[in-house]
Design an enzyme around this catalytic site. Sequence first.
Site, PDB file in Angstrom:
ATOM      1  N   ASP A  96       0.765  -1.308   0.026  1.00 36.54           N
ATOM      2  CA  ASP A  96      -0.073  -0.030  -0.003  1.00 36.54           C
ATOM      3  C   ASP A  96       0.891   1.293   0.013  1.00 36.54           C
ATOM      4  O   ASP A  96       0.246   2.229   0.377  1.00 36.54           O
ATOM      5  CB  ASP A  96      -0.921  -0.081   1.155  1.00 36.54           C
ATOM      6  N   CYS A  99       5.091  -0.523   2.449  1.00 33.21           N
ATOM      7  CA  CYS A  99       5.762  -1.810   2.508  1.00 33.21           C
ATOM      8  C   CYS A  99       7.154  -1.865   3.359  1.00 33.21           C
ATOM      9  O   CYS A  99       7.413  -2.811   4.035  1.00 33.21           O
ATOM     10  CB  CYS A  99       5.784  -2.528   1.151  1.00 33.21           C
ATOM     11  N   HIS A 205       8.690  -3.492  -4.374  1.00 32.44           N
ATOM     12  CA  HIS A 205       8.300  -3.918  -3.017  1.00 32.44           C
ATOM     13  C   HIS A 205       9.282  -4.758  -2.065  1.00 32.44           C
ATOM     14  O   HIS A 205      10.312  -5.206  -2.402  1.00 32.44           O
ATOM     15  CB  HIS A 205       7.199  -5.119  -3.334  1.00 32.44           C
TER      16      HIS A 205
END
Length: 227
Positions: A96, A99, A205
Amino acid sequence: MSVQQNAEHGSKSSSSSLSSSVPESDDDVTIGTLLAEAKKTSERSLGKRLSHLDSIPHTPRVNGKIPDVDNATLDHERLLERLKTYGLAELQVDGDGNCQFRALADQIFRNPDYHKHVRRQVVKQLKECRKNYEAYVPMDYKVYLKTMKRSGEWGDHLTLQAAADRFGAKICLLTSFRDTCLIEISPKDSPHTKEFWLSFWSEVHYNSLYAVDDLPTRVAKKKHWLF
């Protein structure tokens, strides 16, 4: 929409509602210290698995260019292969925009929902020790701080350095970079007392990293017991 936006947009609505309902407390630092002690055995295990790898010198930097879909896919496949090779597993955190802070919160507190507290501590470190960081920021530093305070703003390698300094930890990144498997980020002004292990799918990520046998089954924890 970019690869990173795709990766992080999917779970934004569900995760933001969960995190916004959870209050934060400065007592988290004390709790986190206790929980970090319980992780030392796991840290030593991870360190042994990767002790033969050379890490590169870490230079703090803001986020780089987001890779295109093809390169991002290759990067992810490379990261998954490295996880398999070294017997490591990711505890998946929400994508979101928080991370990096969620993965750090899992390593510190064993609960990704503490990400707001981690972000506050990192921004506090960046603000209080400005002279250590501002040379790495290619924009007005006050604008950078204001931006980084916002929930959902992506963490970068400068916030990782600030986290290492703030929490007295060596942050170890297993990366998807083709030429660099491991990056170690150590506190600048003091020896580290703990290690945090993260995986890094380049510019896309972060996840929290464990040995396969130590991967926890995470259940969201209520935090009323902290008060």
